[in-house]
Motif scaffolding. Structure first.
Motif, PDB file in Angstrom:
ATOM      1  N   GLU A 198      41.643  53.179  38.654  1.00 12.49           N
ATOM      2  CA  GLU A 198      41.362  52.648  39.981  1.00 12.49           C
ATOM      3  C   GLU A 198      42.491  52.990  40.956  1.00 12.49           C
ATOM      4  O   GLU A 198      42.250  53.357  42.101  1.00 12.49           O
ATOM      5  CB  GLU A 198      41.142  51.142  39.920  1.00 12.49           C
ATOM      6  CG  GLU A 198      40.826  50.616  41.304  1.00 12.49           C
ATOM      7  CD  GLU A 198      40.147  49.274  41.305  1.00 12.49           C
ATOM      8  OE1 GLU A 198      39.806  48.771  40.226  1.00 12.49           O
ATOM      9  OE2 GLU A 198      39.966  48.735  42.396  1.00 12.49           O
ATOM     10  N   GLY A 223      29.825  55.533  36.924  1.00  9.08           N
ATOM     11  CA  GLY A 223      30.370  54.438  37.718  1.00  9.08           C
ATOM     12  C   GLY A 223      31.370  54.953  38.739  1.00  9.08           C
ATOM     13  O   GLY A 223      31.361  54.553  39.902  1.00  9.08           O
ATOM     14  N   GLU A 227      31.203  54.849  42.956  1.00 12.62           N
ATOM     15  CA  GLU A 227      32.202  54.222  43.817  1.00 12.62           C
ATOM     16  C   GLU A 227      32.932  55.219  44.705  1.00 12.62           C
ATOM     17  O   GLU A 227      33.470  54.853  45.734  1.00 12.62           O
ATOM     18  CB  GLU A 227      33.218  53.462  42.961  1.00 12.62           C
ATOM     19  CG  GLU A 227      32.559  52.332  42.213  1.00 12.62           C
ATOM     20  CD  GLU A 227      33.524  51.282  41.720  1.00 12.62           C
ATOM     21  OE1 GLU A 227      34.737  51.497  41.824  1.00 12.62           O
ATOM     22  OE2 GLU A 227      33.038  50.261  41.225  1.00 12.62           O
TER      23      GLU A 227
ATOM     24  N   MET B 251      41.587  41.348  36.356  1.00 12.56           N
ATOM     25  CA  MET B 251      41.960  42.669  36.868  1.00 12.56           C
ATOM     26  C   MET B 251      41.158  43.766  36.158  1.00 12.56           C
ATOM     27  O   MET B 251      40.652  44.682  36.798  1.00 12.56           O
ATOM     28  CB  MET B 251      43.447  42.866  36.614  1.00 12.56           C
ATOM     29  CG  MET B 251      44.022  44.131  37.130  1.00 12.56           C
ATOM     30  SD  MET B 251      45.825  43.922  37.169  1.00 12.56           S
ATOM     31  CE  MET B 251      46.328  45.442  36.494  1.00 12.56           C
ATOM     32  N   LEU B 252      41.035  43.620  34.841  1.00  8.96           N
ATOM     33  CA  LEU B 252      40.267  44.610  34.085  1.00  8.96           C
ATOM     34  C   LEU B 252      38.815  44.615  34.532  1.00  8.96           C
ATOM     35  O   LEU B 252      38.233  45.661  34.797  1.00  8.96           O
ATOM     36  CB  LEU B 252      40.289  44.265  32.594  1.00  8.96           C
ATOM     37  CG  LEU B 252      41.358  44.847  31.715  1.00  8.96           C
ATOM     38  CD1 LEU B 252      41.065  44.464  30.277  1.00  8.96           C
ATOM     39  CD2 LEU B 252      41.404  46.360  31.833  1.00  8.96           C
ATOM     40  N   LEU B 253      38.237  43.426  34.602  1.00 10.55           N
ATOM     41  CA  LEU B 253      36.821  43.324  34.960  1.00 10.55           C
ATOM     42  C   LEU B 253      36.566  43.892  36.347  1.00 10.55           C
ATOM     43  O   LEU B 253      35.561  44.552  36.569  1.00 10.55           O
ATOM     44  CB  LEU B 253      36.367  41.869  34.915  1.00 10.55           C
ATOM     45  CG  LEU B 253      36.025  41.332  33.523  1.00 10.55           C
ATOM     46  CD1 LEU B 253      35.785  39.837  33.577  1.00 10.55           C
ATOM     47  CD2 LEU B 253      34.792  42.030  32.977  1.00 10.55           C
ATOM     48  N   SER B 254      37.492  43.629  37.262  1.00 11.17           N
ATOM     49  CA  SER B 254      37.233  44.094  38.625  1.00 11.17           C
ATOM     50  C   SER B 254      37.438  45.597  38.757  1.00 11.17           C
ATOM     51  O   SER B 254      36.980  46.195  39.712  1.00 11.17           O
ATOM     52  CB  SER B 254      38.096  43.337  39.630  1.00 11.17           C
ATOM     53  OG  SER B 254      39.421  43.802  39.560  1.00 11.17           O
ATOM     54  N   SER B 255      38.133  46.229  37.803  1.00  8.43           N
ATOM     55  CA  SER B 255      38.314  47.683  37.938  1.00  8.43           C
ATOM     56  C   SER B 255      37.239  48.498  37.240  1.00  8.43           C
ATOM     57  O   SER B 255      37.281  49.720  37.311  1.00  8.43           O
ATOM     58  CB  SER B 255      39.668  48.162  37.416  1.00  8.43           C
ATOM     59  OG  SER B 255      40.533  47.165  37.124  1.00  8.43           O
ATOM     60  N   ILE B 256      36.300  47.859  36.553  1.00  8.62           N
ATOM     61  CA  ILE B 256      35.281  48.669  35.872  1.00  8.62           C
ATOM     62  C   ILE B 256      34.374  49.317  36.908  1.00  8.62           C
ATOM     63  O   ILE B 256      33.807  48.621  37.744  1.00  8.62           O
ATOM     64  CB  ILE B 256      34.372  47.810  34.975  1.00  8.62           C
ATOM     65  CG1 ILE B 256      35.195  46.914  34.074  1.00  8.62           C
ATOM     66  CG2 ILE B 256      33.438  48.671  34.158  1.00  8.62           C
ATOM     67  CD1 ILE B 256      34.341  45.994  33.258  1.00  8.62           C
ATOM     68  N   PRO B 257      34.231  50.630  36.869  1.00  8.39           N
ATOM     69  CA  PRO B 257      33.245  51.229  37.772  1.00  8.39           C
ATOM     70  C   PRO B 257      31.843  50.985  37.195  1.00  8.39           C
ATOM     71  O   PRO B 257      31.616  51.226  36.022  1.00  8.39           O
ATOM     72  CB  PRO B 257      33.582  52.725  37.730  1.00  8.39           C
ATOM     73  CG  PRO B 257      34.706  52.898  36.769  1.00  8.39           C
ATOM     74  CD  PRO B 257      34.881  51.627  36.023  1.00  8.39           C
ATOM     75  N   GLU B 264      27.751  44.890  40.280  1.00 10.11           N
ATOM     76  CA  GLU B 264      28.874  44.722  41.195  1.00 10.11           C
ATOM     77  C   GLU B 264      29.085  43.240  41.495  1.00 10.11           C
ATOM     78  O   GLU B 264      30.214  42.750  41.545  1.00 10.11           O
ATOM     79  CB  GLU B 264      28.574  45.491  42.484  1.00 10.11           C
ATOM     80  CG  GLU B 264      29.773  45.861  43.315  1.00 10.11           C
ATOM     81  CD  GLU B 264      30.520  47.061  42.758  1.00 10.11           C
ATOM     82  OE1 GLU B 264      31.677  46.864  42.377  1.00 10.11           O
ATOM     83  OE2 GLU B 264      29.958  48.171  42.699  1.00 10.11           O
ATOM     84  N   LYS B 267      31.208  41.147  39.026  1.00 10.89           N
ATOM     85  CA  LYS B 267      32.635  41.349  38.848  1.00 10.89           C
ATOM     86  C   LYS B 267      33.411  40.293  39.624  1.00 10.89           C
ATOM     87  O   LYS B 267      32.974  39.862  40.687  1.00 10.89           O
ATOM     88  CB  LYS B 267      33.037  42.747  39.341  1.00 10.89           C
ATOM     89  CG  LYS B 267      32.329  43.859  38.591  1.00 10.89           C
ATOM     90  CD  LYS B 267      33.088  45.156  38.610  1.00 10.89           C
ATOM     91  CE  LYS B 267      33.114  45.839  39.941  1.00 10.89           C
ATOM     92  NZ  LYS B 267      33.616  47.224  39.852  1.00 10.89           N
ATOM     93  N   ARG B 270      37.761  41.443  43.919  1.00 11.11           N
ATOM     94  CA  ARG B 270      38.609  42.576  43.624  1.00 11.11           C
ATOM     95  C   ARG B 270      40.090  42.215  43.733  1.00 11.11           C
ATOM     96  O   ARG B 270      40.557  41.786  44.772  1.00 11.11           O
ATOM     97  CB  ARG B 270      38.297  43.681  44.618  1.00 11.11           C
ATOM     98  CG  ARG B 270      38.371  45.028  44.009  1.00 11.11           C
ATOM     99  CD  ARG B 270      37.610  46.006  44.889  1.00 11.11           C
ATOM    100  NE  ARG B 270      37.647  47.319  44.287  1.00 11.11           N
ATOM    101  CZ  ARG B 270      36.768  47.753  43.418  1.00 11.11           C
ATOM    102  NH1 ARG B 270      35.798  46.965  43.037  1.00 11.11           N
ATOM    103  NH2 ARG B 270      36.855  48.967  42.922  1.00 11.11           N
ATOM    104  N   VAL B 272      43.482  44.203  43.436  1.00 11.91           N
ATOM    105  CA  VAL B 272      43.947  45.584  43.317  1.00 11.91           C
ATOM    106  C   VAL B 272      44.939  45.681  42.170  1.00 11.91           C
ATOM    107  O   VAL B 272      45.967  45.005  42.178  1.00 11.91           O
ATOM    108  CB  VAL B 272      44.638  46.027  44.608  1.00 11.91           C
ATOM    109  CG1 VAL B 272      45.041  47.487  44.512  1.00 11.91           C
ATOM    110  CG2 VAL B 272      43.721  45.802  45.783  1.00 11.91           C
TER     111      VAL B 272
END
Lengths: 336, 334
Positions: A198, A223, A227, B251-257, B264, B267, B270, B272
Motif C-alpha cells: 500500500e 484488487g 484500486e 492496519m492489515l485489514l485496511s490494506s487488503i486490495p 470495501e 474494511k 483506512r 495509512v
C-alpha cells in the motif's frame, strides 16, 4: 478510435512467437493496447499469459532468438519503436521507465545503491554532461522523492542492507531519475507485504500525479488493479480478452474469463472458497486457432475454437473479444 | 485439543563483530501460546518476517524449539528424543509453499510419494503401489502421473502431489505453509477446496499459514495474527473480521486490495500503514508494533502487552485493552 489517436503509447496487433526445437510457439496473438498521457493502465493476466513478454518487447529485452516479433507495431509519441535502431532507439526508450518485478534480483548485490543509481542517472542524462556533484544531488533528490529515509546514508548502503520495500523504492527512484514519460511496472508489489504494498502504491500514485506520467502496470492482482488503475486490459494466453474503464470492468465483466477470474478471488464477505476456473492454460504449441480461452469456457460454441473473436465495442471504452457478444450487443443474460 | 503451544520460542543465533565474537539472537518466535482443537482449520496470518513459517516448522520438528512446550495429544514434542521423531512425524506433516522447490526434480512422482511409506516401513511393495494409486485418486490426479517427473506437471498439480505426500502416512495434523500463494487465483480455489474436503474426509486438523486474509476469511475457523514473533490477536473468524481490535489487525485489514464495493465496506476505516516490520534482532522494547502503531502510548515502549481475553474466544495482546477487560489465561482443560 479516439482513444488510440490520443495515445502516448500504443501497441498494435503485436504478434510474438518463440521458435523452439519442439516447434513455434505463437505466444502473443494480435495484442493491441493504448496508454494516454496521465493514464494509469492495468494489464492483468495469470502466469504464462504473455504479459511479461509484452513488457520485454516494449523495453527491448526480449531475447531474440528464440523470440521473434512476427508482426505488429509499437508506437511511442508518434514513432514506431520497432523500426528504430541504435541511438535513436535508445533516446526513445529513455523516455520509458521500467520498474521491475523482484526488487531483490534487480539490484546488483556487489555495488552500493548510490553507485547503481548514479550510473542510471549518468546514462539517462548522457546528453547533459552532468558533473559528479550534480549527479549526486539528483540521486539524493530522487531518493527523497520516493520517501526513502536518510537518502544520503542509503547511497552508500548495499542492497542487502535494505528491506524489500526500500529496494523497491530505490528501483522506482532509478526509473524516475531518467524523467520518463511512461512507466512500465511489472508486478511491482508481488514480492511485498500488503502494508508495504500500500505504501509503495501510494508513493507511485503521488509520483505519477506530480510528474504527470502515464503508467502501464502489469500484474495478476485484481484488487490492486481496482484500486490503482483507470483502465484495464485482461489478457489470457497471449490474447486481450476484454478492456474497459476499471469501474465498468469490475462492475460489469463481460468476457467469461474476466468473470471467472473475478469469481476466483477469495472475498472478504466470506462467501466460501471460490471454485476457480476449470482446466488449465493451454500449451501454446497446440493453442486453439480461435479464442484461446474456449477449452476452459463454459459457454463455448463451435465457432470459438476455430475463429479468433474480434474486439467488439460494447459502450464507452468497454470492449470485449468474445463471440457471445457478436450480434446482440446487449446485456449478457448471465451478467453479474 | 489436539495441539497446544505453551510459550514457544525459537531463537537463531547470529555471530558478528570482531572475530565473530558477538553473539546475538534472531528471535523468530518469541513466546507464542496457542491451542488448536481437533478438526479445526486454524489460520496463522502475518507479514514476511513475522515468524509464522518458523512457528510451523517448529511444530513439525524441522526446527527444535529454544524454549516452551509443544503438547501434541498430551505428549510434549519439544523434548522429543531422536528415536521418537519418526513416530511423531507420522502424525504431523507439512505442505510447503512452493511445490516447484519442495519436490525433488530428479525423483518420479512415485519415488517421491513412496519415500514416506518406506521411511515408516508401511506395507509391502505391492501394498505401497496400491496406496500410491489411492493417494493420487484422493488428490484428483490420474494414476499415470506416478511415472512422471515434477517438471511435467503444472503448479497446481505439483501442489496436489505435495499434499498427497503429506497424506501418505495418514497424519492427523498438517501444517500448510502458504500452500496456494505460488499458484494463480484460478487454480488456488480448487486446491483449497481439495484441502477442505480432505480435512473432512480424514478428520484432519490444519495449521494454515498464509498472508492472505481474504482467503482466511473463507477457510479458517479461527485466525491468529502474528507480528515480530508474537501473537497480536486470536479470534474466531467471523468475530475477527467483524470486530478487529488490535491496531495491527486493523492496519492489515485496511490494506487488503479488494475487488468489489461490498468488500470495501467491510474494511475498517483506512489507517495509512507507516514504516516496516523491524528486524527481529533489535526488536523494539515493549510492544513490537509500537514503532508503526498510530495509537502508541508511553506504556507501549516500557512493557510488553499481556494477553487479554475480550471474550471467551477472542484474545488480544495490546495495552489498549490490557486494563479494561478481564485478564485471563487459557483454560487448558480440553
Amino acid at each position: 478510435m479516439t482513444a488510440e489517436e490520443r495515445a502516448l503509447f500504443k501497441i498494435r496487433n503485436l504478434c510474438v512467437a518463440f521458435d523452439l526445437f519442439r516447434g513455434t510457439l505463437p505466444v502473443l496473438d494480435h495484442v493491441s493496447l493504448a496508454v494516454r498521457r496521465g493514464e494509469k493502465i492495468g494489464l492483468v493476466g495469470e502466469t504464462g499469459c504473455g504479459k511479461s513478454v509484452t513488457m520485454k518487447v516494449v523495453v527491448g529485452i526480449l531475447p531474440i532468438p528464440p523470440g521473434r516479433i512476427a508482426s505488429g507495431e509499437i508506437w511511442f509519441d508518434g514513432t514506431n519503436i520497432l523500426s528504430l535502431h541504435g541511438g535513436r532507439l535508445q533516446d526513445v526508450r529513455g523516455r520509458i521507465g521500467l520498474i521491475p518485478q523482484d526488487p531483490s534480483a534487480s539490484l546488483n548485490p556487489v555495488f552500493q545503491v548510490g553507485t547503481q543509481l548514479r550510473d542510471a542517472i549518468r546514462y539517462s542524462h548522457r546528453h547533459r554532461n552532468l558533473s559528479a556533484k550534480e549527479i549526486r544531488r539528483l540521486a539524493i533528490d530522487v531518493l527523497a522523492e520516493v520517501g526513502l529515509p536518510d537518502p544520503v546514508r542509503n547511497l552508500s548502503n548495499y542492497p542487502f542492507q535494505l528491506s524489500g520495500g526500500m529496494k523497491q523504492r530505490v528501483l522506482i527512484a532509478m526509473a524516475l531519475a531518467a524523467n520518463p514519460e511512461l512507466l512500465i511496472a511489472d508486478e511491482p508489489t508481488t514480492a511485498l507485504d500488503v502494508t508495504i504494498q500500500e505504501q509503495v502504491l501510494r508513493l507511485m500514485r503521488e509520483a505519477i500525479d506530480r510528474r504527470n506520467l502515464s503508467i502501464l502496470i502489469i500484474t495478476h492482482n485484481l484488487g490492486l488493479i481496482r484500486e490503482f488503475t483507470d483502465r484495464v486490459y485482461i489478457m489470457y494466453a497471449g490474447q486481450i480478452g476484454e478492456t474497459g474503464s476499471t469501474r465498468d470492468l469490475f462492475n460489469r465483466p463481460l468476457h467469461p474469463y474476466t468473470k471467472g477470474l473475478l469469481a476466483s478471488v477469495p472475498k472478504l464477505t466470506g462467501e466460501g472458497v471460490p471454485f476457480g476456473i476449470p482446466g488449465t492454460v493451454p500449451d501454446y504449441l497446440n493453442a486453439p486457432s480461435g479464442c484461446r480461452f474456449s477449452p476452459r469456457c463454459d459457454r463455448t460454441t463451435e465457432v470459438c475454437a476455430s475463429c479468433r473473436p474480434e474486439m467488439i465495442l460494447i459502450e464507452g471504452e468497454h470492449r470485449v473479444a468474445c463471440h457471445l457478444y457478436k450480434e446482440e450487443q446487449e446485456d449478457d443474460p448471465q451478467a453479474g | 485439543m489436539i495441539l497446544r503451544l505453551d510459550d514457544i520460542k525459537k531463537y537463531f543465533p547470529v555471530r558478528h563483530g570482531f572475530l565473530q565474537r558477538k553473539m546475538e539472537y534472531v528471535k523468530a518466535v518469541d513466546g507464542v501460546s496457542l491451542a488448536i482443537k481437533r478438526g479445526e482449520i486454524f489460520g496463522l496470518v502475518g507479514e514476511s518476517g513475522s515468524g509464522k513459517s518458523t512457528l510451523g516448522y517448529t511444530v513439525v520438528g524441522i526446527h527444535r524449539s529454544t524454549a516452551g512446550k509443544i503438547i501434541f495429544k498430551g505428549e510434549d514434542l519439544a523434548t522429543r528424543q531422536h528415536m521418537d521423531v519418526r513416530a511423531i512425524s507420522r502424525k504431523l506433516q507439512i505442505v510447503f509453499q512452493d511445490p516447484g522447490s519442495s519436490l525433488n526434480p530428479k525423483r518420479t512422482i512415485r519415488q517421491t510419494l513412496e519415500l514416506p511409506l518406506k521411511v515408516h516401513r508401511l506395507g509391502t511393495r505391492r501394498e505401497r503401489l496400491g496406496k500410491l494409486r489411492e493417494l493420487l485418486q484422493k488428490v484428483e490426479l490420474p494414476e499415470e502421473y506416478l511415472h512422471n517427473y515434477p517438471r511435467a506437471l503444472s503448479g497446481g498439480q505439483r501442489q496436489r502431489i505435495a499434499i498427497a505426500r503429506a497424506l501418505a502416512v495418514e497424519p492427523e495434523f498438517i501444517v500448510l505453509d502458504e500452500p496456494t500463494s505460488a499458484l494463480d487465483v484460478s487454480v488456488q480455489g480448487k486446491v483449497v477446496r481439495l484441502l477442505l474436503s480432505l480435512a473432512k474426509e480424514h478428520d484432519l486438523t490444519y495449521l494454515f499459514i498464509t498472508h492472505d486474509l481474504s482467503l482466511m476469511r473463507n477457510v479458517a475457523s479461527r485466525v491468529a495474527i502474528m507480528y515480530l514473533g508474537k501473537l497480536c490477536e486470536v479470534a474466531p473468524t467471523s468475530e475477527f473480521f467483524k470486530n478487529p481490535l488490535h491496531p495491527y489487525t486493523k492496519m492489515l485489514l485496511s490494506s487488503i486490495p479488494v475487488v468489489s464495493e461490498e468488500e470495501e465496506s467491510l474494511k475498517p476505516e483506512r489507517s495509512v500503514p507507516k514504516g516496516e516490520i523491524p528486524s527481529p534482532v533489535n526488536r523494539p522494547s515493549g510492544c513490537g508494533f509500537r514503532t508503526r502503531c498510530p495509537l502508541a502510548m508511553d506504556i507501549c515502549a516500557q512493557e510488553e502487552p499481556r494477553r487479554t481475553l475480550v471474550n471467551e474466544e477472542h484474545e488480544v495482546h495490546c495495552h489498549l485493552f490490557n486494563n479494561s477487560r478481564i485478564k485471563g489465561d487459557y483454560d487448558w482443560n480440553d
